[in-house]
Scaffold this active site. Structure first.
Site, PDB file in Angstrom:
ATOM      1  N   GLU A   1       0.821  -1.217   0.000  1.00 49.63           N
ATOM      2  CA  GLU A   1       0.000   0.000   0.000  1.00 49.63           C
ATOM      3  C   GLU A   1       0.854   1.266   0.000  1.00 49.63           C
ATOM      4  O   GLU A   1       0.516   2.251  -0.673  1.00 49.63           O
ATOM      5  CB  GLU A   1      -0.962  -0.002   1.191  1.00 49.63           C
ATOM      6  CG  GLU A   1      -1.952  -1.157   1.203  1.00 49.63           C
ATOM      7  CD  GLU A   1      -2.680  -1.371  -0.112  1.00 49.63           C
ATOM      8  OE1 GLU A   1      -3.015  -0.373  -0.794  1.00 49.63           O
ATOM      9  OE2 GLU A   1      -2.922  -2.530  -0.474  1.00 49.63           O
TER      10      GLU A   1
ATOM     11  N   HIS B   1       1.887   2.256  -3.376  1.00 53.75           N
ATOM     12  CA  HIS B   1       0.877   3.025  -4.118  1.00 53.75           C
ATOM     13  C   HIS B   1       1.024   4.529  -3.872  1.00 53.75           C
ATOM     14  O   HIS B   1       0.733   5.338  -4.754  1.00 53.75           O
ATOM     15  CB  HIS B   1      -0.539   2.591  -3.720  1.00 53.75           C
ATOM     16  CG  HIS B   1      -1.023   1.366  -4.430  1.00 53.75           C
ATOM     17  ND1 HIS B   1      -1.083   1.269  -5.810  1.00 53.75           N
ATOM     18  CD2 HIS B   1      -1.502   0.190  -3.953  1.00 53.75           C
ATOM     19  CE1 HIS B   1      -1.569   0.081  -6.154  1.00 53.75           C
ATOM     20  NE2 HIS B   1      -1.830  -0.591  -5.047  1.00 53.75           N
TER      21      HIS B   1
END
Length: 196
Positions: A168, A171
């Site tokens: 994550e 990202h």
């Protein structure tokens, strides 16, 4: 309510941008968005809700995936337990039987030399295809982040939780998981890479 229609797919320019640092106090819109990101993950893991709204199951979601260029991630990893017959059972995912966080402005402070990868490879809600190969990540990370109230937390994560959070955070830096797969040999396994 966030659905799959809100999640942008690979090729969208936002997925390749560096996300902006979030300022506190949060606006009501930003706070609501962060909470909805976490709700999406819980809904996606609930078979009845997921089927009703056609949600793909996910354990992590970053704000850039819903086209918001902000340093916010949500993680919801239910823990599996075994009963006396050695069968896995999933306890109520809204209790402490899960690793559940909204992380704002997360920073990896340190990471282990030892690397780990999922033997089955990684997937992503923004990628609608199977990408085979090992994605090497740090087996252990020390992490600092803020919660939705602006309080600072520090955690040390290992193994699966560390993998999910690193995915994550990537990202937030415009990195897709398949960028980390060995281009010539997707299943290349150096000595220091442990498979989970």
């Amino acid at each position: 309510m966030i659905t799959m229609d809100h999640i942008i797919k690979e090729g969208h320019p936002t997925l390749r941008e560096k996300a902006k640092k979030v300022e506190f106090p949060l606006t009501s819109d930003t706070k609501e968005m962060a909470e909805e990101m976490l709700t999406f993950l819980k809904n996606s893991q609930n078979p009845e809700i997921a089927e009703k709204y056609k949600l793909r199951a996910g354990v992590g979601l970053a704000a850039p995936q819903i086209n918001k260029n902000l340093q916010i991630i949500a993680v919801h990893i239910p823990y599996l337990f075994e009963d006396e017959d050695n069968e896995e059972i999933n306890h109520d995912i809204d209790t402490l039987d899960s690793f559940t966080h909204i992380m704002i402005n997360p920073r990896i402070l340190s990471e282990s030399v030892q690397q780990i990868a999922l033997s089955s490879g990684e997937g992503c809600l923004s990628v609608d295809r199977t990408v085979e190969g090992y994605v090497p990540r740090a087996k252990k990370i020390k992490l600092r982040f803020q919660d939705i109230e602006g309080q600072t937390h520090q955690l040390t994560l290992h193994d699966y939780e560390a993998i999910v959070v690193q995915h994550e955070i990537d990202h937030l830096n415009g990195i897709m998981f398949y960028d980390r797969i060995h281009t010539e040999d997707p299943f290349h396994q150096p000595k220091q890479l442990e498979l989970l």
